[in-house]
Design a protein around this motif. Structure first.
Motif, PDB file in Angstrom:
ATOM      1  N   PHE A  82      14.025  -7.682  34.470  1.00  0.00           N
ATOM      2  CA  PHE A  82      14.888  -7.484  35.639  1.00  0.00           C
ATOM      3  C   PHE A  82      15.347  -6.034  35.706  1.00  0.00           C
ATOM      4  O   PHE A  82      15.320  -5.418  36.765  1.00  0.00           O
ATOM      5  CB  PHE A  82      16.102  -8.422  35.577  1.00  0.00           C
ATOM      6  CG  PHE A  82      15.779  -9.853  35.904  1.00  0.00           C
ATOM      7  CD1 PHE A  82      15.628 -10.271  37.217  1.00  0.00           C
ATOM      8  CD2 PHE A  82      15.630 -10.792  34.898  1.00  0.00           C
ATOM      9  CE1 PHE A  82      15.337 -11.584  37.529  1.00  0.00           C
ATOM     10  CE2 PHE A  82      15.338 -12.113  35.196  1.00  0.00           C
ATOM     11  CZ  PHE A  82      15.189 -12.514  36.514  1.00  0.00           C
ATOM     12  N   THR A  86      15.159  -2.974  38.960  1.00  0.00           N
ATOM     13  CA  THR A  86      16.371  -2.620  39.689  1.00  0.00           C
ATOM     14  C   THR A  86      15.982  -1.753  40.888  1.00  0.00           C
ATOM     15  O   THR A  86      15.175  -0.833  40.774  1.00  0.00           O
ATOM     16  CB  THR A  86      17.358  -1.865  38.781  1.00  0.00           C
ATOM     17  OG1 THR A  86      17.696  -2.711  37.682  1.00  0.00           O
ATOM     18  CG2 THR A  86      18.622  -1.476  39.523  1.00  0.00           C
ATOM     19  N   LEU A 104      17.828  -6.009  44.175  1.00  0.00           N
ATOM     20  CA  LEU A 104      18.465  -6.071  42.861  1.00  0.00           C
ATOM     21  C   LEU A 104      19.255  -4.789  42.647  1.00  0.00           C
ATOM     22  O   LEU A 104      18.683  -3.702  42.536  1.00  0.00           O
ATOM     23  CB  LEU A 104      17.411  -6.260  41.768  1.00  0.00           C
ATOM     24  CG  LEU A 104      17.921  -6.297  40.329  1.00  0.00           C
ATOM     25  CD1 LEU A 104      18.946  -7.412  40.127  1.00  0.00           C
ATOM     26  CD2 LEU A 104      16.758  -6.449  39.370  1.00  0.00           C
ATOM     27  N   LEU A 112      22.608 -11.133  37.285  1.00  0.00           N
ATOM     28  CA  LEU A 112      22.162 -10.152  38.271  1.00  0.00           C
ATOM     29  C   LEU A 112      23.208  -9.919  39.336  1.00  0.00           C
ATOM     30  O   LEU A 112      23.916 -10.843  39.729  1.00  0.00           O
ATOM     31  CB  LEU A 112      20.909 -10.669  38.996  1.00  0.00           C
ATOM     32  CG  LEU A 112      19.760 -11.230  38.187  1.00  0.00           C
ATOM     33  CD1 LEU A 112      18.694 -11.777  39.121  1.00  0.00           C
ATOM     34  CD2 LEU A 112      19.204 -10.177  37.270  1.00  0.00           C
ATOM     35  N   LEU A 114      22.985  -8.899  43.154  1.00  0.00           N
ATOM     36  CA  LEU A 114      21.982  -8.817  44.206  1.00  0.00           C
ATOM     37  C   LEU A 114      22.659  -8.524  45.534  1.00  0.00           C
ATOM     38  O   LEU A 114      23.723  -9.066  45.818  1.00  0.00           O
ATOM     39  CB  LEU A 114      21.268 -10.175  44.275  1.00  0.00           C
ATOM     40  CG  LEU A 114      19.946 -10.292  45.001  1.00  0.00           C
ATOM     41  CD1 LEU A 114      18.839  -9.614  44.201  1.00  0.00           C
ATOM     42  CD2 LEU A 114      19.590 -11.762  45.178  1.00  0.00           C
TER      43      LEU A 114
END
Length: 147
Positions: A82, A86, A104, A112, A114
């Motif tokens: 993840f 970004t 993201l 996360l 978002l």
């Protein structure tokens, strides 16, 4: 064995699968790194894992090993993956069956952040900040845009 074969701090294991074949099982290892993974790193990791398998089960064990990076269509499963994405757009399916799509913004220790795309009447799109705990994520994929 795959984890123990990694170069220190460079790469991480995303997934390991072993086929059901009793004749010649196939061991598939997906690895990644914060900067991606090179073909040379895949080859080195493959040799290291093969050596560990031979040490544990003997050289007479017949198997095939494949080490590669997860493709763009493979779901993100590790926090490190993840982080590498970004700023990109993700589609996240949650435990409750809902889906969220958005940019993201940040990866924290717990989940996360978002900027979710919310479509208004007409064609106007607004972005709403949403925090998603890792435990709520069933599946997350990078959204590929050809614009």
């Amino acid at each position: 064995m795959a984890e123990a074969s990694l170069p220190e701090g460079e790469l991480f294991i995303v997934d390991v699968a072993v086929s059901d074949s009793t004749a010649r099982p196939k061991v598939t290892v997906l690895a990644d790194g914060e900067q991606g993974i090179t073909i040379d790193q895949c080859a080195t990791l493959s040799r290291r894992i093969s050596k560990k398998i031979e040490e544990a089960f003997g050289e007479e064990l017949s198997y095939t090993i494949e080490v590669s990076s997860p493709g763009v269509d493979f779901p993100l499963t590790q926090p490190q993956q993840f982080k590498r994405h970004t700023g990109r757009s993700l589609k996240v399916k949650l435990q409750d069956g809902t889906e969220k799509t958005g940019k993201l913004e940040e990866v924290t220790d717990t989940g996360l952040n978002l900027a979710e795309e919310v479509k208004q009447k007409g064609k106007k799109v607004t972005y709403v900040p949403v925090q998603i705990p890792f435990g709520d994520i069933v599946k997350a994929n990078v959204v590929i845009s050809f614009k």
